[in-house]
Scaffold this motif. Sequence first.
Motif, PDB file in Angstrom:
ATOM      1  N   ALA A 146     -57.144 -26.545 -35.756  1.00 39.54           N
ATOM      2  CA  ALA A 146     -57.765 -25.966 -36.946  1.00 39.54           C
ATOM      3  C   ALA A 146     -58.943 -25.071 -36.571  1.00 39.54           C
ATOM      4  N   SER A 147     -59.079 -23.968 -37.283  1.00 36.72           N
ATOM      5  CA  SER A 147     -60.268 -23.119 -37.154  1.00 36.72           C
ATOM      6  C   SER A 147     -61.438 -23.768 -37.879  1.00 36.72           C
ATOM      7  N   PRO A 148     -62.668 -23.515 -37.421  1.00 38.91           N
ATOM      8  CA  PRO A 148     -63.826 -24.083 -38.119  1.00 38.91           C
ATOM      9  C   PRO A 148     -64.125 -23.412 -39.454  1.00 38.91           C
ATOM     10  N   THR A 149     -63.621 -22.187 -39.665  1.00 30.84           N
ATOM     11  CA  THR A 149     -63.855 -21.494 -40.927  1.00 30.84           C
ATOM     12  C   THR A 149     -62.574 -20.817 -41.398  1.00 30.84           C
ATOM     13  N   VAL A 176     -60.685 -29.347 -32.830  1.00 36.34           N
ATOM     14  CA  VAL A 176     -60.693 -29.766 -31.435  1.00 36.34           C
ATOM     15  C   VAL A 176     -61.588 -30.980 -31.217  1.00 36.34           C
ATOM     16  N   GLU A 177     -62.815 -30.944 -31.728  1.00 39.79           N
ATOM     17  CA  GLU A 177     -63.788 -31.977 -31.403  1.00 39.79           C
ATOM     18  C   GLU A 177     -63.346 -33.357 -31.875  1.00 39.79           C
ATOM     19  N   LYS A 196     -59.060 -22.201 -24.554  1.00 38.11           N
ATOM     20  CA  LYS A 196     -58.935 -21.989 -26.001  1.00 38.11           C
ATOM     21  C   LYS A 196     -58.898 -20.502 -26.314  1.00 38.11           C
ATOM     22  N   TRP A 197     -58.050 -20.130 -27.240  1.00 36.48           N
ATOM     23  CA  TRP A 197     -58.032 -18.796 -27.842  1.00 36.48           C
ATOM     24  C   TRP A 197     -57.765 -18.986 -29.335  1.00 36.48           C
ATOM     25  N   LEU A 198     -58.795 -18.724 -30.142  1.00 35.62           N
ATOM     26  CA  LEU A 198     -58.686 -18.921 -31.596  1.00 35.62           C
ATOM     27  C   LEU A 198     -58.116 -20.306 -31.900  1.00 35.62           C
ATOM     28  N   GLU A 199     -56.934 -20.401 -32.494  1.00 35.60           N
ATOM     29  CA  GLU A 199     -56.395 -21.712 -32.885  1.00 35.60           C
ATOM     30  C   GLU A 199     -55.460 -22.318 -31.835  1.00 35.60           C
TER      31      GLU A 199
END
Length: 210
Positions: A146-149, A176-177, A196-199
């Motif tokens: 998942a993206s953070p935003t 991720v976390e 990591k690259w984006l998602e």
Amino acid sequence: MVNLWTSSEHALSYLAIADAIPHRTEGEGVLLNQVPKTVRRILDLGTGNGRLLSLLKIDRPQAECIGLDFSPTMLAAAQEQFMGDDSVHVQVHDLDQPLPDLGQFDAVVSSFAIHHLAHERKRSLYAEIFACLAPGGVFCNLEHVASPTERLHQQFREAMGIGDRPDDPSNKLLDVETQLQWLRAIGFEDVDCYWKWLELALLIGRKPTV
């Protein structure tokens, strides 16, 4: 819970674009560097057409490999990929169900599969993976996270060329976390996001040797 991967149309549409996923080979390269070339047994969860196992076998021809998947289309593709190779076994298994007893493995890997599971099942699967790893074994999960935003999520969708399409309802994305915290709590060590690259992210942890 929606999972479209039993549909041949859905599986074939993915296979048609799999090789063109941006930066995928970068993540796979990091994963390959983290799996010792001396491993004897490898388990691939959601093996798809066998792409990741094929890459691992290049430098690990001695390894006995088992690939699990539940998509008939993917299973057929993987069986064709490894036809004549007795060291690779492809089996039907739905990751929503507990892992079968297949013995211990030196490496458990997965590529863009676990994000299709409900979050509580992701966590319980990580515990099952820990249990089936031999001491010192490594778990490598190249994953869609998942993206953070929402803005970053849309940026990823645009980069993938799917900005004008709805999200795949089979995806249950998680940050991720949270997943790294789960791995540490289960008992994995050296846990980190190794790429990591984006998602797209590579999450790795190792089972302690003692």
